[in-house]
Scaffold this active site. Structure first.
Site, PDB file in Angstrom:
ATOM      1  N   HIS A   8       8.328  22.869  70.065  1.00 44.14           N
ATOM      2  CA  HIS A   8       8.630  24.039  69.286  1.00 44.14           C
ATOM      3  C   HIS A   8       9.139  24.098  68.101  1.00 44.14           C
ATOM      4  O   HIS A   8      10.084  23.344  67.841  1.00 44.14           O
ATOM      5  CB  HIS A   8       9.014  25.279  70.111  1.00 44.14           C
ATOM      6  CG  HIS A   8       8.830  26.495  69.671  1.00 44.14           C
ATOM      7  ND1 HIS A   8       7.616  27.439  69.807  1.00 44.14           N
ATOM      8  CD2 HIS A   8       9.688  27.425  69.091  1.00 44.14           C
ATOM      9  CE1 HIS A   8       7.743  28.506  69.518  1.00 44.14           C
ATOM     10  NE2 HIS A   8       8.772  28.532  68.835  1.00 44.14           N
ATOM     11  N   ASP A  12       6.109  21.743  73.843  1.00 40.44           N
ATOM     12  CA  ASP A  12       6.617  23.226  73.523  1.00 40.44           C
ATOM     13  C   ASP A  12       6.215  24.015  74.691  1.00 40.44           C
ATOM     14  O   ASP A  12       5.189  23.983  75.368  1.00 40.44           O
ATOM     15  CB  ASP A  12       5.844  23.734  72.487  1.00 40.44           C
ATOM     16  CG  ASP A  12       6.168  25.263  72.011  1.00 40.44           C
ATOM     17  OD1 ASP A  12       6.915  25.834  72.835  1.00 40.44           O
ATOM     18  OD2 ASP A  12       5.399  25.814  71.057  1.00 40.44           O
ATOM     19  N   SER A  45       5.483  30.816  65.460  1.00 39.27           N
ATOM     20  CA  SER A  45       6.064  31.141  66.507  1.00 39.27           C
ATOM     21  C   SER A  45       5.844  32.740  66.845  1.00 39.27           C
ATOM     22  O   SER A  45       4.857  33.317  66.763  1.00 39.27           O
ATOM     23  CB  SER A  45       7.783  30.976  66.655  1.00 39.27           C
ATOM     24  OG  SER A  45       8.378  31.319  67.918  1.00 39.27           O
TER      25      SER A  45
END
Length: 347
Positions: free
Chosen positions: A319, A289, A194
């Site tokens: 995600h 995501d 991320s």
């Protein structure tokens, strides 16, 4: 069925997700509900069960920074499972852009000479060495490499590009001290999930532009790479899939209170004008995501620039899937694909 789900959720809240996934597969499928299909992808039923278990995870609605940090610590504990036993885990300090940073070195029982400098996710605002401890243990154990997790400075106390400069300094420190860490300086990689994937991409770019030692590999796990533009996946998955549109904006505004810095490749590496000469790249994205299109587009841009790229879009995952260590099935398969690649490149 709802009462059974409620009982499972209560058990999960007390004992992490193990009781939920101890249920028979047929029961888990019924609890997960009807398949969710968006944009030609079908959500993995094991992840869907996790999302459906109302109250399983702390609210992702962001209010104040302290609460958000506490929420992530709790959520990671719930989904991480039991920590792997390694040969050695050592607390140490590394060089940051302005002073020393905390770090943690993970050494598996059968350690090769490779090292992954790992930069945790959390939107540059939340996350720390502990939130990603179980993930780093698992990666070290399964790939047979050392992992150096870096506690870079967070926003809003340290806005952009502080985290990026810390990441660059920590990576170059690791190369400089490779022998002390028991690794080959030619086998030092950089990676993160991320926001940490964003920082890893920045490190790989800046090592080229600043003529610094280049990583053996860059590992970008569902990275957020652009703080200026939005792509269609953010409209497809605005809510209900681990990270929300509200979260993305909240993180962006805390990391970059000055919008003028957002186009800088130190902040939005996908906007770098030249991607030639970058390290071989492993990119993992999730089909559900909101940041999916960032990673997919960057993979294509790297390939066009002649960079060696391994890109896997895990079509049924959301995600943050690498942190869902206790979730069986597709999540474990995704991690195995990553650790096989780490082992192949860094061993």
């Amino acid at each position: 069925m709802d009462s059974l789900l409620g009982s499972a959720v209560s058990a999960v809240q007390a004992n992490a997700v193990k009781p939920l996934y101890a249920l028979p597969t047929a029961v888990r499928r019924r609890l997960a509900g009807a398949p969710i299909q968006i944009d030609g992808n079908t959500l993995d039923p094991e992840v869907q069960l996790l999302l459906r278990a109302d109250g399983l995870l702390p609210s992702t609605t962001k209010s104040d920074v302290a609460t958000a940090r506490a929420h992530l610590r709790t959520a990671c504990k719930l989904v991480a499972g039991n920590p792997r036993e390694l040969h050695r885990v050592t607390e140490l300090t590394v060089r940051g852009a302005d002073g020393q940073l905390g770090a943690r070195l993970y050494v598996p029982k059968d350690a090769g000479r490779g090292l992954l400098v790992f930069l945790h996710g959390g939107g540059w605002v939340v996350g720390d060495l502990d939130t990603h401890d179980c993930l780093c243990r698992a990666l070290a154990d399964e790939a047979g490499i050392r992992i150096l997790s870096v506690d870079y400075r967070l926003a809003p106390e340290a806005p952009a590009p502080t985290a990026a400069e810390d990441a660059i300094a920590a990576f170059t420190w690791a190369v400089d001290h490779a022998e002390d860490l028991g690794v080959d300086p030619a086998l030092v990689a950089v990676g993160g999930d991320s926001a940490g994937g964003n920082l890893a991409a920045v490190v790989a770019q800046q090592c080229v532009s600043r003529d610094l030692p280049r990583p053996a590999l860059q590992v970008l796990l569902y990275p957020g790479l652009d703080l200026v533009h939005r792509r269609p996946s953010r409209d497809l998955f605005p809510d209900g899939f681990i990270i929300t549109e509200h979260d993305i904006i909240w993180y962006r505004d805390h990391y970059t209170p000055d919008p003028g810095v957002r186009p800088d490749p130190l902040v939005s590496p996908i906007l770098a004008p030249d991607l030639t000469g970058l390290a071989p790249t492993y990119i993992a994205t999730g089909g559900f995501d909101p940041l999916r299109d960032d990673g997919n587009e960057y993979a294509d841009a790297l390939k066009s620039a002649g960079v060696e790229v391994t890109h896997i879009c895990h079509r049924g995952l959301t995600h943050g899937f690498m942190n869902l260590l206790a979730v069986p099935g597709a999540v474990q398969e995704a991690r195995a694909h990553l650790t096989d690649h780490l082992r192949a490149v860094l061993r």
